[in-house]
Design an enzyme around this catalytic site. Structure first.
Site, PDB file in Angstrom:
ATOM      1  N   LYS A  13     -13.080  26.487 -19.782  1.00 47.16           N
ATOM      2  CA  LYS A  13     -14.526  26.263 -19.893  1.00 47.16           C
ATOM      3  C   LYS A  13     -15.277  27.588 -20.045  1.00 47.16           C
ATOM      4  CE  LYS A  13     -14.785  24.048 -15.951  1.00 47.16           C
ATOM      5  NZ  LYS A  13     -13.364  24.130 -15.554  1.00 47.16           N
ATOM      6  N   ARG A  87     -20.015  18.546 -10.986  1.00 44.91           N
ATOM      7  CA  ARG A  87     -18.610  18.387 -10.592  1.00 44.91           C
ATOM      8  C   ARG A  87     -18.407  17.156  -9.719  1.00 44.91           C
ATOM      9  NH1 ARG A  87     -16.816  24.106 -10.971  1.00 44.91           N
ATOM     10  NH2 ARG A  87     -14.632  24.313 -10.456  1.00 44.91           N
ATOM     11  N   ARG A 126      -4.800  34.438 -14.808  1.00 42.94           N
ATOM     12  CA  ARG A 126      -6.191  34.843 -15.115  1.00 42.94           C
ATOM     13  C   ARG A 126      -6.519  36.157 -14.418  1.00 42.94           C
ATOM     14  NH1 ARG A 126     -10.840  30.525 -14.485  1.00 42.94           N
ATOM     15  NH2 ARG A 126      -9.908  30.185 -12.425  1.00 42.94           N
ATOM     16  N   ARG A 159      -8.688  36.565  -8.997  1.00 43.31           N
ATOM     17  CA  ARG A 159      -9.515  35.817  -8.055  1.00 43.31           C
ATOM     18  C   ARG A 159      -8.664  35.311  -6.902  1.00 43.31           C
ATOM     19  NH1 ARG A 159     -13.007  31.670 -11.646  1.00 43.31           N
ATOM     20  NH2 ARG A 159     -12.644  30.402  -9.799  1.00 43.31           N
ATOM     21  N   ARG A 170      -7.329  22.830  -5.815  1.00 40.31           N
ATOM     22  CA  ARG A 170      -8.443  22.678  -6.768  1.00 40.31           C
ATOM     23  C   ARG A 170      -8.158  21.551  -7.759  1.00 40.31           C
ATOM     24  NH1 ARG A 170      -9.167  28.621  -8.803  1.00 40.31           N
ATOM     25  NH2 ARG A 170     -11.015  27.840  -9.883  1.00 40.31           N
TER      26      ARG A 170
HETATM   27  P1  ADP Z   1     -12.166  27.614 -16.533  1.00 40.99           P
HETATM   28  O1  ADP Z   1     -13.508  28.297 -16.722  1.00 40.99           O
HETATM   29  O2  ADP Z   1     -12.135  26.233 -17.128  1.00 40.99           O
HETATM   30  O3  ADP Z   1     -11.692  27.625 -15.113  1.00 40.99           O
HETATM   31  P2  ADP Z   1     -11.115  29.930 -17.996  1.00 40.99           P
HETATM   32  O4  ADP Z   1     -11.913  29.944 -19.245  1.00 40.99           O
HETATM   33  O5  ADP Z   1     -11.439  30.950 -16.967  1.00 40.99           O
HETATM   34  O6  ADP Z   1     -11.090  28.432 -17.351  1.00 40.99           O
HETATM   35  O7  ADP Z   1      -9.571  30.049 -18.417  1.00 40.99           O
HETATM   36  C1  ADP Z   1      -8.549  30.119 -17.421  1.00 40.99           C
HETATM   37  C2  ADP Z   1      -7.461  31.097 -17.865  1.00 40.99           C
HETATM   38  O8  ADP Z   1      -6.732  30.528 -18.955  1.00 40.99           O
HETATM   39  C3  ADP Z   1      -7.997  32.448 -18.365  1.00 40.99           C
HETATM   40  O9  ADP Z   1      -7.098  33.453 -17.965  1.00 40.99           O
HETATM   41  C4  ADP Z   1      -8.017  32.281 -19.900  1.00 40.99           C
HETATM   42  O10 ADP Z   1      -7.818  33.528 -20.556  1.00 40.99           O
HETATM   43  C5  ADP Z   1      -6.860  31.339 -20.124  1.00 40.99           C
HETATM   44  N1  ADP Z   1      -7.102  30.384 -21.226  1.00 40.99           N
HETATM   45  C6  ADP Z   1      -8.285  29.803 -21.565  1.00 40.99           C
HETATM   46  N2  ADP Z   1      -8.116  28.957 -22.603  1.00 40.99           N
HETATM   47  C7  ADP Z   1      -6.800  28.995 -22.910  1.00 40.99           C
HETATM   48  C8  ADP Z   1      -5.990  28.336 -23.919  1.00 40.99           C
HETATM   49  N3  ADP Z   1      -6.524  27.469 -24.798  1.00 40.99           N
HETATM   50  N4  ADP Z   1      -4.664  28.623 -23.949  1.00 40.99           N
HETATM   51  C9  ADP Z   1      -4.116  29.496 -23.084  1.00 40.99           C
HETATM   52  N5  ADP Z   1      -4.815  30.154 -22.117  1.00 40.99           N
HETATM   53  C10 ADP Z   1      -6.146  29.901 -22.027  1.00 40.99           C
HETATM   54  P1  AMP Z   2     -15.129  27.911 -10.832  1.00 45.08           P
HETATM   55  O1  AMP Z   2     -15.513  29.332 -11.078  1.00 45.08           O
HETATM   56  O2  AMP Z   2     -15.862  26.948 -11.694  1.00 45.08           O
HETATM   57  O3  AMP Z   2     -13.638  27.718 -10.886  1.00 45.08           O
HETATM   58  O4  AMP Z   2     -15.585  27.571  -9.331  1.00 45.08           O
HETATM   59  C1  AMP Z   2     -15.042  28.260  -8.222  1.00 45.08           C
HETATM   60  C2  AMP Z   2     -15.328  27.468  -6.945  1.00 45.08           C
HETATM   61  O5  AMP Z   2     -16.747  27.412  -6.720  1.00 45.08           O
HETATM   62  C3  AMP Z   2     -14.867  26.017  -6.946  1.00 45.08           C
HETATM   63  O6  AMP Z   2     -13.491  25.868  -6.596  1.00 45.08           O
HETATM   64  C4  AMP Z   2     -15.805  25.399  -5.892  1.00 45.08           C
HETATM   65  O7  AMP Z   2     -15.403  25.703  -4.570  1.00 45.08           O
HETATM   66  C5  AMP Z   2     -17.118  26.151  -6.158  1.00 45.08           C
HETATM   67  N1  AMP Z   2     -17.949  25.426  -7.146  1.00 45.08           N
HETATM   68  C6  AMP Z   2     -18.257  25.825  -8.422  1.00 45.08           C
HETATM   69  N2  AMP Z   2     -19.036  24.922  -9.020  1.00 45.08           N
HETATM   70  C7  AMP Z   2     -19.226  23.916  -8.123  1.00 45.08           C
HETATM   71  C8  AMP Z   2     -19.899  22.662  -8.173  1.00 45.08           C
HETATM   72  N3  AMP Z   2     -20.563  22.253  -9.262  1.00 45.08           N
HETATM   73  N4  AMP Z   2     -19.861  21.883  -7.068  1.00 45.08           N
HETATM   74  C9  AMP Z   2     -19.215  22.260  -5.959  1.00 45.08           C
HETATM   75  N5  AMP Z   2     -18.533  23.419  -5.839  1.00 45.08           N
HETATM   76  C10 AMP Z   2     -18.533  24.243  -6.918  1.00 45.08           C
END
Ligand code: ADP
Ligand code: AMP
Length: 217
Positions: A13, A87, A126, A159, A170
């Site tokens: 995302k 969410r 990541r 992270r 998660r």
């Molecule tokens: P989200 O915001 O949904 O938690 P991220 O955009 O941070 O996900 O992506 C999670 C990890 O996966 C990052 O390290 C990113 O570089 C990697 N990633 C994102 N999209 C892809 C994909 N289509 N294929 C492989 N790795 C990906």
């Molecule tokens: P993310 O960066 O989206 O992976 O979010 C990291 C963490 O923040 C999640 O695992 C939740 O604990 C909290 N969080 C982020 N967005 C929300 C949401 N919309 N509602 C509740 N918790 C959230």
């Protein structure tokens, strides 16, 4: 354009949002990024959110709804992409209520589909920049110099919630509380763009851009 990006943690995302906002000049409103900034500032909200974030649970709806409605109001005028919010169904209802009051509607919901098996590798690989928020992957999206942000900010970090144990919590949280949000928008006949996100990053971006081009906004 006002978009919502849905998908499990690690679906891509944040990665795709960055590309969407660069192309369309939108604001990127990531609930996770805002919460991490609150924690870095040691605010009351940041302190309240800490435990939920570190264990892979969800921060309570009332805190999140207030935080995100505030961010949306500040971004008003410009379009935006919501990343990580709503969410829960209660958060989606809170968002709808605020949008109705403002006479606004969401243009589309972009749903990134990825099987659970692909998630662990994405999240444990990541690496994030604590200063500018840029996101990399040790294999799939490497920075130019290993361990360093391409924007000259310095070292990348992993992270704390990207460890296998927290990732598994998660994912559980996602299936129990977040997956239903898509059904909420389907019932309301929102425009939903289904994207196969189980393919390389650039291929996902192409699919997202193609779907957005077909939108009547
Ligand atoms: P989200 O915001 O949904 O938690 P991220 O955009 O941070 O996900 O992506 C999670 C990890 O996966 C990052 O390290 C990113 O570089 C990697 N990633 C994102 N999209 C892809 C994909 N289509 N294929 C492989 N790795 C990906
Ligand atoms: P993310 O960066 O989206 O992976 O979010 C990291 C963490 O923040 C999640 O695992 C939740 O604990 C909290 N969080 C982020 N967005 C929300 C949401 N919309 N509602 C509740 N918790 C959230």
């Amino acid at each position: 354009m006002k978009l919502i990006l849905l998908g499990p943690p690690g679906a891509g995302k944040g990665t795709q949002c960055k590309r969407i906002v660069d192309r369309y000049g939108l604001a990127h409103l990531s609930s996770g990024d805002i919460l991490r900034a609150e924690r870095a500032a040691d605010s009351e909200l940041g302190r309240k959110a800490q435990h939920y974030m570190d264990t892979g649970g969800l921060v309570p709806d009332d805190l999140i709804i207030d935080m995100m409605i505030g961010a949306i109001k500040r971004a008003s005028g410009a379009g935006y992409v919501l990343d990580g919010f709503p969410r829960t169904v209660a958060q989606a209802e809170g968002l709808d209520e605020a949008l109705n009051k403002a006479g606004e509607t969401i243009s589309a919901v972009v749903s990134l589909k990825v099987p659970d098996e692909a998630i662990l590798d994405r999240m444990t690989g990541r690496r994030s920049c604590p200063k500018c928020g840029a996101v990399y992957h040790v294999v799939n999206l490497k920075p130019a110099t290993e361990g360093q942000c391409d924007n000259g900010c310095g070292p990348l970090v992993q992270r704390k919630d990207d460890t296998p144990e927290v990732v598994s919590n998660r994912l559980k949280t996602y299936h129990e509380q977040t997956a239903a949000v898509l059904g909420y928008y389907q019932k309301r006949q929102a425009s939903i763009l289904q994207i196969d996100a189980n393919q390389p990053i650039d291929a996902v971006t192409n699919a997202v851009f193609k779907a957005l081009e077909g939108l009547d906004v």
